[in-house]
Design a protein around this motif. Sequence first.
Motif, PDB file in Angstrom:
ATOM      1  N   LYS A  44      26.241  46.688 -12.960  1.00  0.00           N
ATOM      2  CA  LYS A  44      27.654  46.641 -13.367  1.00  0.00           C
ATOM      3  C   LYS A  44      28.553  47.265 -12.307  1.00  0.00           C
ATOM      4  N   MET A  45      28.192  48.464 -11.818  1.00  0.00           N
ATOM      5  CA  MET A  45      29.022  49.134 -10.821  1.00  0.00           C
ATOM      6  C   MET A  45      29.123  48.306  -9.543  1.00  0.00           C
ATOM      7  N   LEU A  46      27.993  47.739  -9.118  1.00  0.00           N
ATOM      8  CA  LEU A  46      27.990  46.932  -7.899  1.00  0.00           C
ATOM      9  C   LEU A  46      28.832  45.667  -8.083  1.00  0.00           C
ATOM     10  N   ALA A  47      28.650  44.985  -9.213  1.00  0.00           N
ATOM     11  CA  ALA A  47      29.403  43.755  -9.462  1.00  0.00           C
ATOM     12  C   ALA A  47      30.897  44.033  -9.587  1.00  0.00           C
ATOM     13  N   LEU A  48      31.250  45.115 -10.270  1.00  0.00           N
ATOM     14  CA  LEU A  48      32.667  45.452 -10.446  1.00  0.00           C
ATOM     15  C   LEU A  48      33.310  45.783  -9.106  1.00  0.00           C
ATOM     16  N   SER A  49      32.587  46.510  -8.258  1.00  0.00           N
ATOM     17  CA  SER A  49      33.119  46.858  -6.942  1.00  0.00           C
ATOM     18  C   SER A  49      33.380  45.596  -6.120  1.00  0.00           C
ATOM     19  N   VAL A  50      32.429  44.661  -6.126  1.00  0.00           N
ATOM     20  CA  VAL A  50      32.602  43.409  -5.381  1.00  0.00           C
ATOM     21  C   VAL A  50      33.748  42.595  -5.965  1.00  0.00           C
ATOM     22  N   LEU A  51      33.823  42.552  -7.293  1.00  0.00           N
ATOM     23  CA  LEU A  51      34.866  41.771  -7.957  1.00  0.00           C
ATOM     24  C   LEU A  51      36.261  42.300  -7.626  1.00  0.00           C
ATOM     25  N   VAL A  52      36.421  43.611  -7.678  1.00  0.00           N
ATOM     26  CA  VAL A  52      37.722  44.213  -7.373  1.00  0.00           C
ATOM     27  C   VAL A  52      38.090  43.959  -5.914  1.00  0.00           C
ATOM     28  N   TYR A  53      37.102  44.055  -5.029  1.00  0.00           N
ATOM     29  CA  TYR A  53      37.393  43.806  -3.615  1.00  0.00           C
ATOM     30  C   TYR A  53      37.796  42.345  -3.381  1.00  0.00           C
ATOM     31  N   GLU A  54      37.111  41.429  -4.053  1.00  0.00           N
ATOM     32  CA  GLU A  54      37.452  40.012  -3.894  1.00  0.00           C
ATOM     33  C   GLU A  54      38.869  39.717  -4.368  1.00  0.00           C
ATOM     34  N   LEU A 173      21.523  39.064  -7.633  1.00  0.00           N
ATOM     35  CA  LEU A 173      22.350  38.364  -8.615  1.00  0.00           C
ATOM     36  C   LEU A 173      23.713  37.983  -8.038  1.00  0.00           C
ATOM     37  N   LEU A 174      24.280  38.869  -7.240  1.00  0.00           N
ATOM     38  CA  LEU A 174      25.582  38.565  -6.639  1.00  0.00           C
ATOM     39  C   LEU A 174      25.500  37.331  -5.746  1.00  0.00           C
ATOM     40  N   GLY A 175      24.358  37.197  -5.052  1.00  0.00           N
ATOM     41  CA  GLY A 175      24.187  36.030  -4.206  1.00  0.00           C
ATOM     42  C   GLY A 175      23.917  34.756  -4.993  1.00  0.00           C
ATOM     43  N   LEU A 176      23.256  34.885  -6.152  1.00  0.00           N
ATOM     44  CA  LEU A 176      22.876  33.707  -6.932  1.00  0.00           C
ATOM     45  C   LEU A 176      23.952  33.255  -7.914  1.00  0.00           C
ATOM     46  N   VAL A 177      24.528  34.225  -8.654  1.00  0.00           N
ATOM     47  CA  VAL A 177      25.451  33.851  -9.738  1.00  0.00           C
ATOM     48  C   VAL A 177      26.830  34.474  -9.585  1.00  0.00           C
ATOM     49  N   GLY A 178      27.046  35.291  -8.545  1.00  0.00           N
ATOM     50  CA  GLY A 178      28.357  35.900  -8.335  1.00  0.00           C
ATOM     51  C   GLY A 178      28.593  37.088  -9.253  1.00  0.00           C
ATOM     52  N   PRO A 179      29.693  37.811  -9.056  1.00  0.00           N
ATOM     53  CA  PRO A 179      29.935  39.028  -9.827  1.00  0.00           C
ATOM     54  C   PRO A 179      30.103  38.779 -11.325  1.00  0.00           C
ATOM     55  N   TYR A 180      30.753  37.675 -11.721  1.00  0.00           N
ATOM     56  CA  TYR A 180      30.926  37.406 -13.145  1.00  0.00           C
ATOM     57  C   TYR A 180      29.584  37.107 -13.813  1.00  0.00           C
ATOM     58  N   GLY A 181      28.739  36.328 -13.139  1.00  0.00           N
ATOM     59  CA  GLY A 181      27.412  36.067 -13.681  1.00  0.00           C
ATOM     60  C   GLY A 181      26.592  37.334 -13.799  1.00  0.00           C
TER      61      GLY A 181
END
Length: 407
Positions: A44-54, A173-181
Amino acid sequence: MTTTTRADADADSGPATYRDVFGVAEFRVLFGSYGVFLIGETVKMLALSVLVYERTGSGLLAALAYVTGFLPHALGGVFLLALADRWPPRAIIVGYDLLRFAMVVVLALGVLSPAAMLGLVAVVSLFAPLSGAARSALLPDVLHGDAYVLGRSLLTVASGGTQVAGFALGGLLLGLVGPYGALWLTAATCVLSALFVRVGLARRPSRSRPGGGNAVRETLRVNRALLADRRVRGLLLAQWIPGSVLVGAEGVAVPYAAGLGAEASAGVLLMAAAFGMLVGDLLVGRFVAPARREAWTPWLALLLGVPMLAFVARPGLWPAAVLFAVATAGFAYQLGLARRFLDAVPEARRGQAFGLVSTGLMAVQGLAAAAGGALSEVVAPGTVMALAGVASLVATSALWRILRPPR
């Protein structure tokens, strides 16, 4: 429900074994659900960080997204911990998992602005110390004597191992399904963790009077009472300070590695630090007899600081990694304090006492990281690391009488 096991019977006659500990069904539930919880939190923390940066292009906001739960966690520990003893422990753990599920679903829907996303995570994180305190307070109900110490060691190992797995899984997961996935899959871990606990743990009543009164006022009152107890206060300081000040050294791992050359990586140093801590806990928790483990406590605490002194000579990457690993193996000193702290706190306030340990650790580590970062602006990173070692040695010396077990 009380479960009698060989771990209970042998607890005081010698060191427990992994078979003893994993032979207790409720510990397997605590261990498995904790691992699922940590993997989900890391992703969650990793995906949220990437999502906010994007969405913002801001490196600062991305960093805030990664650590946004830390300060609210500490605030929750200061003002809400009384609820950890006033509510049934299973209900607290399951309730927090379901609250996390609702939060992650909202994040995954993508309907909030980046600022609102960070605000939502911060609000939910206020309740994180309740779940952690309830889980920690359950452990001595499930395991007794030396089995409790070994079980606590295994949870520490699970913490390090599953976070590494969470980073690896999050990157995949970020590479396969992106931050939302990745966030949707995190939601699934919340449900899985809640299901494990709801089905696998027995229902236990609250430790103190449920409901009534002001939880904030009661939390402050009990925190003051725990800190006013000389024995409890000393054991809290012993758990908070000698190891936490090393976070100041870890905080400057990136500039230290950068100074060694383009081929050097801070990741090597941080992985070595995690590896040393895991190995130290495994060896001391499993193979050192209980009485000897407690006698070694101050000497293991010294091990935290001594290797760090060598950083004043600016060692290369691999010698530096070895020094980090040896130093962090000293974190096993906390195993020698585990039963003493359990005996020192009132059973009715056990949840709040364990929550206070976690809150203090986060506060001291945050201060150490800030101090290390500030010092790195005026002195070399290697000097900052050596100073962190000096600070640990000073703290250990000041707390020596507390670290040393009573005769």
